[in-house]
Design an enzyme around this catalytic site. Structure first.
Site, PDB file in Angstrom:
ATOM      1  N   ASP A 137       0.067   5.106   1.261  1.00  0.00           N
ATOM      2  CA  ASP A 137      -0.406   6.018   2.281  1.00  0.00           C
ATOM      3  C   ASP A 137      -0.333   5.388   3.710  1.00  0.00           C
ATOM      4  O   ASP A 137      -1.095   4.236   3.693  1.00  0.00           O
ATOM      5  CB  ASP A 137      -1.633   6.643   2.231  1.00  0.00           C
ATOM      6  CG  ASP A 137      -1.442   7.889   1.074  1.00  0.00           C
ATOM      7  OD1 ASP A 137      -0.975   8.782   1.101  1.00  0.00           O
ATOM      8  OD2 ASP A 137      -1.965   7.605  -0.058  1.00  0.00           O
ATOM      9  N   ASP A 162       0.754  -1.215  -0.006  1.00  0.00           N
ATOM     10  CA  ASP A 162       0.138   0.028   0.018  1.00  0.00           C
ATOM     11  C   ASP A 162       0.976   1.371   0.039  1.00  0.00           C
ATOM     12  O   ASP A 162       2.100   1.118   0.124  1.00  0.00           O
ATOM     13  CB  ASP A 162      -0.914  -0.012   1.150  1.00  0.00           C
ATOM     14  CG  ASP A 162      -1.669   1.144   1.517  1.00  0.00           C
ATOM     15  OD1 ASP A 162      -2.344   1.820   0.482  1.00  0.00           O
ATOM     16  OD2 ASP A 162      -2.214   1.580   2.494  1.00  0.00           O
ATOM     17  N   ASP A 176      -2.029  -0.773   5.787  1.00  0.00           N
ATOM     18  CA  ASP A 176      -2.576  -0.320   7.017  1.00  0.00           C
ATOM     19  C   ASP A 176      -3.950   0.201   7.050  1.00  0.00           C
ATOM     20  O   ASP A 176      -4.309   0.189   8.076  1.00  0.00           O
ATOM     21  CB  ASP A 176      -1.504   1.144   7.236  1.00  0.00           C
ATOM     22  CG  ASP A 176      -2.224   2.326   6.507  1.00  0.00           C
ATOM     23  OD1 ASP A 176      -2.221   2.066   5.247  1.00  0.00           O
ATOM     24  OD2 ASP A 176      -2.532   3.311   6.981  1.00  0.00           O
TER      25      ASP A 176
END
Length: 357
Positions: A87, A85, A287
């Site tokens: 961000d 991922d 996240d």
């Protein structure tokens, strides 16, 4: 038993994290709140409780750093594919989404990992924006939650040993896969309506992620949350082919198609000729709640390492955890070093990318 003993080892060796981590719990509405770290705050019973909660949670989600040797032992003889991922994983979460820059050290680590393993970044951001942040040409980019995928212009070899080209279009540009292409006109209308609807709400921001639209409310006052949510939902009532999702201080409007980060992971494995292989090990680090779709796919496959990046306990399908992007950096550097010292991984490189180790 291994995970339980590992958690106890973490505690004994002082791997407990600071109590004042940023708390972001995915929610179904804008009532979700954040508590920023405050290093000057005195230690409280609540802080001690938070430490205990996190340590208890790590029994089932041990650190990917302390578990690294065991993970690599399980990976021996398998083809590792790395999914990341952006961000909150490669870059910190920031108030201004246009300033979510990754560090030079992180970029170098991703570049190094991509030398040895097929590597993809799967983000909710637009593909072009993520590529602009990352600035690497030897990886796959999957933007808009996997609805806009671009492959690096390089050869690959399928599981049957035959070479195939990660294709280019007729003009020689990088080929893309866009399953939501037909929704682009409607998305442009939604973006325009969102901009007009929220322009008077201080701190609210609309981001064009090409195949989806994001409404950021990280800088919106809590008393305006209800108004913002109401305006967004009122617009979506006129677009039944779209659905509303939630992330960290962001609402996301996406086409209602059966496609998410998990589907993108499967598509990329198929592109590499590894979709039906029993000796492939997908490694996914993310996240946010949208990364859970990829974790579920790995869990269903029964092979792979789903790793969640979080500083507080949360419901997740991940098997392992990392505390923050700095630990992601450490993990990626360690993965690259492991490859350099592993003769078996050189064989993997040759099999997957079609180049010599």
């Amino acid at each position: 038993m291994f995970k339980r003993n590992l958690a106890k080892f973490n505690q004994a060796m002082g791997f407990q994290r600071s109590s004042y981590w940023q708390k972001v719990q995915p929610g179904s509405d804008l009532s979700t709140k954040e508590t920023a770290p405050n290093s000057s705050h005195p230690v409280t019973n609540e802080a001690v409780s938070d430490d205990a909660d996190y340590s208890s949670w790590m029994v089932d989600h041990p650190s990917a750093l302390t578990s690294f040797d065991q993970m690599m032992k399980d990976a021996k003889g398998k083809k590792i594919v790395v999914f990341l991922d952006y961000d909150g994983t490669l870059s910190p979460i920031v108030n201004d989404p246009d300033r979510a820059f990754m560090s030079d050290e992180m970029r170098a680590a991703v570049r190094e990992v991509a030398k040895y393993f097929p590597t993809a970044i799967i983000s909710g951001r637009s593909r072009d924006k993520v590529k602009g942040f990352v600035q690497l040409n030897n990886i796959y980019y999957a933007g808009s939650h996997g609805m806009d995928i671009m492959a690096p212009p390089r050869p690959a070899r399928s599981s049957d040993g035959k070479y195939h080209t990660v294709s280019l279009d007729r003009k020689g540009n990088d080929a893309v896969f866009q399953p939501a292409q037909k929704f682009l006109p409607a998305i442009q209308k939604i973006l325009k309506e969102l901009e007009e609807a929220i322009m008077k709400i201080p701190g609210a921001r609309v981001e064009n992620n090409r195949f989806c639209a994001s409404v950021h409310f990280r800088q919106v006052r809590e008393e305006d949350y209800g108004t913002l949510e109401e305006k967004v939902k009122s617009i979506l009532k006129h677009y039944p082919d779209f659905r509303l999702g939630w992330g960290k201080k962001v609402m996301e409007i996406r086409p209602s198609i059966e496609w998410d980060k998990g589907n993108a992971l499967e598509y990329l494995l198929d592109t590499l000729g590894l979709g039906n292989c029993t000796d492939v090990l997908p490694l996914y680090i993310g996240d946010d709640i949208t990364d859970e779709d990829a974790f579920k796919v790995i869990q269903k496959r029964g092979q792979g390492c789903p790793i969640v990046v979080t500083s507080s306990p949360k419901d997740t399908k991940a098997s392992y955890s990392l505390y923050e992007p700095s630990e992601v950096l450490t993990f990626l550097l360690r993965l690259a070093r492991w490859r350099k010292s592993s003769s078996s991984s050189r064989s993997v490189l040759s099999q997957v990318w079609g180049v010599s180790g």
